[in-house]
Write an enzyme that holds these catalytic residues in place. Structure first.
Site, PDB file in Angstrom:
ATOM      1  N   GLU A   1      15.264 -15.156   3.761  1.00  0.00           N
ATOM      2  CA  GLU A   1      15.491 -14.032   2.850  1.00  0.00           C
ATOM      3  C   GLU A   1      16.842 -14.208   2.169  1.00  0.00           C
ATOM      4  OE1 GLU A   1      15.666 -11.229   0.439  1.00  0.00           O
ATOM      5  OE2 GLU A   1      13.796 -11.297   1.586  1.00  0.00           O
ATOM      6  N   ARG A   2      16.842 -14.097   0.834  1.00  0.00           N
ATOM      7  CA  ARG A   2      18.086 -14.332   0.090  1.00  0.00           C
ATOM      8  C   ARG A   2      18.956 -13.080  -0.022  1.00  0.00           C
ATOM      9  NH1 ARG A   2      15.779 -15.086  -6.109  1.00  0.00           N
ATOM     10  NH2 ARG A   2      15.004 -12.947  -6.384  1.00  0.00           N
ATOM     11  N   GLU A   3      18.348 -11.890   0.196  1.00  0.00           N
ATOM     12  CA  GLU A   3      19.127 -10.663   0.109  1.00  0.00           C
ATOM     13  C   GLU A   3      19.033  -9.894   1.419  1.00  0.00           C
ATOM     14  OE1 GLU A   3      19.215  -8.550  -3.735  1.00  0.00           O
ATOM     15  OE2 GLU A   3      17.650  -9.947  -4.367  1.00  0.00           O
TER      16      GLU A   3
ATOM     17  N   LYS B   1      11.860   7.702  -1.927  1.00  0.00           N
ATOM     18  CA  LYS B   1      11.352   8.858  -1.176  1.00  0.00           C
ATOM     19  C   LYS B   1      12.502   9.712  -0.643  1.00  0.00           C
ATOM     20  CE  LYS B   1       7.705   7.135  -2.368  1.00  0.00           C
ATOM     21  NZ  LYS B   1       8.443   6.222  -3.237  1.00  0.00           N
TER      22      LYS B   1
ATOM     23  N   GLY C   1       3.474   5.121 -14.943  1.00  0.00           N
ATOM     24  CA  GLY C   1       2.861   4.751 -13.679  1.00  0.00           C
ATOM     25  C   GLY C   1       3.640   5.386 -12.543  1.00  0.00           C
ATOM     26  N   ALA C   2       3.377   4.949 -11.310  1.00  0.00           N
ATOM     27  CA  ALA C   2       4.010   5.572 -10.148  1.00  0.00           C
ATOM     28  C   ALA C   2       5.536   5.531 -10.232  1.00  0.00           C
ATOM     29  CB  ALA C   2       3.528   4.894  -8.870  1.00  0.00           C
TER      30      ALA C   2
ATOM     31  N   ALA D   1       3.309  -1.923  -1.078  1.00  0.00           N
ATOM     32  CA  ALA D   1       3.856  -2.476   0.153  1.00  0.00           C
ATOM     33  C   ALA D   1       2.799  -2.593   1.240  1.00  0.00           C
ATOM     34  CB  ALA D   1       5.018  -1.599   0.637  1.00  0.00           C
TER      35      ALA D   1
ATOM     36  N   HIS E   1      -8.280  23.982  11.568  1.00  0.00           N
ATOM     37  CA  HIS E   1      -7.912  25.141  10.734  1.00  0.00           C
ATOM     38  C   HIS E   1      -6.686  25.828  11.331  1.00  0.00           C
ATOM     39  CE1 HIS E   1      -8.408  28.753   8.287  1.00  0.00           C
ATOM     40  NE2 HIS E   1      -8.192  29.452   9.388  1.00  0.00           N
TER      41      HIS E   1
END
Length: 465
Positions: A34-36, A51, A182-183, A318, A444
């Site tokens: 992973e580069r970050e 979120k 879009g989202a 994801a 319920h």
């Protein structure tokens, strides 16, 4: 540390790190490059921090409307920097959690940028520029994607933001223009609008949230406008004229042009895969329109080389990437009965207000595919829990095949539907028909009762509306 592995995963996002952990569980010696930051875009600059921002906006909204719940709260204000800081803290906490998961599962984490020397040999350049070569029987490419730009629409981090800039903004804009509904675009529009920005959304298609069911899109647009957003559909931004601390946006709608002056612009016009500078062309991996071509198991056309997640094409989610990682690794390990990816059973969620969630075919797509359909709908206003929560806006819609009773699709808009949609996703995975859904007892009082009522409505048996 050995330089030889059973599997090397290039990319530590939700596809890559899940694949690495599952492979280790199956007895493979695994390294993840992973580069970050571990967690990729989703955890560090996408799903999770957005979120956190939206949760702050939701709490702010509730506090402002405390009188509706019999509460005396007084004047409500927010600290924009503190909201952003909290969001970054949430992302940082989870990224650190993945390091712990790697340690627990004996996955070797290699920091750096990887490129292929051959199909089973990868060179990793570290932060100091030192390059080390590693070999593996299999390599998974999970390098993710980045925001798409056009020649006349490019982010500079100051006046024009990508989603990454918008997550760590240099100001709270009084006027904001979002390109794309879009989202990603709608979530940022919802966040900034809630905090008081004058938000304009420009969408090239004829409706917002264009991948959703048409009724959901129409309901969402009406709600967004009621909240104060300006929505321009069938429109495009043809030019951005940057000033000292403002942008003049030239918007063309059905042949008519107008200029809109805003403080900041957010580009949300899609993403493109990170396929450059990793040597794909040297080893013969096929790409198409910025993404790697794979089969249903994540295999490229090159033996031992696999790809998954955003770099392998839509849907850019994801949870799709994570599931692809499981499929690829289990296929790689020779496990029996490994299923190919079925994108029709992948739920989509948008965390605006009101929330939007769906799985399977829209009503229009079902009809286009030749199905005779039964359609059921149930409104939030008919649900006791929704009324008690003060969240009576929205509906649940289900689409069934008239002949077989197959659940073809489900579409929701309203409070917490991003949590509810999984019920229909499980139903589709289990190939449930209307009979099983009708005979299921829903608790319920819950919002989930609307899911039951929507099914009943499709067959003329709705009780509470």
């Amino acid at each position: 540390m050995s330089n030889s592995f059973d599997l090397i995963v290039i990319g530590g996002g939700p596809g890559g790190y899940v694949a690495a952990i599952r492979a280790s569980q199956l007895g493979m010696n695994v390294a993840c490059v992973e580069r970050e930051n571990l967690g990729g875009i989703c955890l560090n600059w996408g799903c999770i921090p957005t979120k956190a921002l939206l949760r702050s906006a939701e709490v702010y909204h509730l506090a402002k409307n405390g009188a509706d719940f019999g509460l005396k709260i007084g004047d409500v204000d927010f600290d924009f920097d503190a909201i952003v800081k909290r969001s970054r803290g949430v992302a940082g906490q989870l990224s650190g959690g993945i390091k712990s998961l790697f340690k627990k599962n004996k996955v070797t984490h290699i920091a750096g940028e990887a490129s292929f020397k051959s199909a089973n040999k990868v060179a990793v350049k570290d932060a100091k520029g030192k390059s080390t070569e590693y070999t593996a029987k299999n390599v998974i490419i999970a390098t993710g994607a980045r925001a798409r730009e056009l020649p006349h629409l490019q982010a500079d981090g100051e006046l024009v933001w990508s989603y990454r800039h918008a997550l760590n903004p240099n100001t709270m804009p009084k006027k904001l223009l979002v390109i794309g509904s879009g989202a990603i675009g709608i979530e940022f529009a919802s966040f900034f609008n809630e905090l008081g920005s004058d938000v304009t959304v420009v969408e090239m298609m004829d409706r917002v949230l264009p991948v959703e069911d048409e009724e959901v899109s129409a309901f969402a647009e009406k709600s967004f406008k009621k909240q104060g957003m300006t929505i321009k559909t069938s429109a495009s931004v043809t030019e951005l004229k940057k000033g000292k601390d403002s942008v003049t946006c030239v918007v063309e709608t059905k042949g008519k042009k107008e200029e809109i002056i805003v403080d900041r612009v957010i580009l949300a016009i899609g993403i493109t895969g990170n396929i450059e500078n990793i040597g794909l062309e040297d080893i013969g991996v096929k790409t198409d329109r910025g993404h790697i071509v794979i089969d249903g198991y994540g295999q490229t056309g090159v033996p031992g080389v696999w790809a998954l997640g955003d770099v392998a094409g839509p849907p850019w989610l994801a949870h799709k990437a994570s599931h692809e990682g499981i499929i690829a690794v289990e296929k790689m390990a020779g496990l029996p009965n490994v299923h190919p990816m079925d994108t029709g059973n992948i739920p989509g969620c948008t965390y605006c207000r009101p929330q939007v969630a769906s799985v399977g075919m829209t009503e229009a797509k079902a009809r286009e595919a030749g199905h005779e359909v039964r359609v059921g709908k149930f409104p939030f206003i008919g649900n006791g829990k929704a009324i008690a929560l003060g969240e009576a806006e929205g509906f649940v819609k289900t689409v069934f095949d008239k002949k077989t009773g197959e659940l073809l699709g489900a579409h929701m808009i309203g409070a917490e539907v991003t949590e509810l949609i999984q019920g229909y996703t499980i139903a589709r995975t289990l190939e449930s028909t209307e009979a099983e859904l009708m005979h299921t007892v829903f608790p319920h009082p819950t919002l989930s009762e609307m899911m039951h009522e929507s099914v009943l409505d499709a067959y003329g048996r709705v009780i509470h509306f």
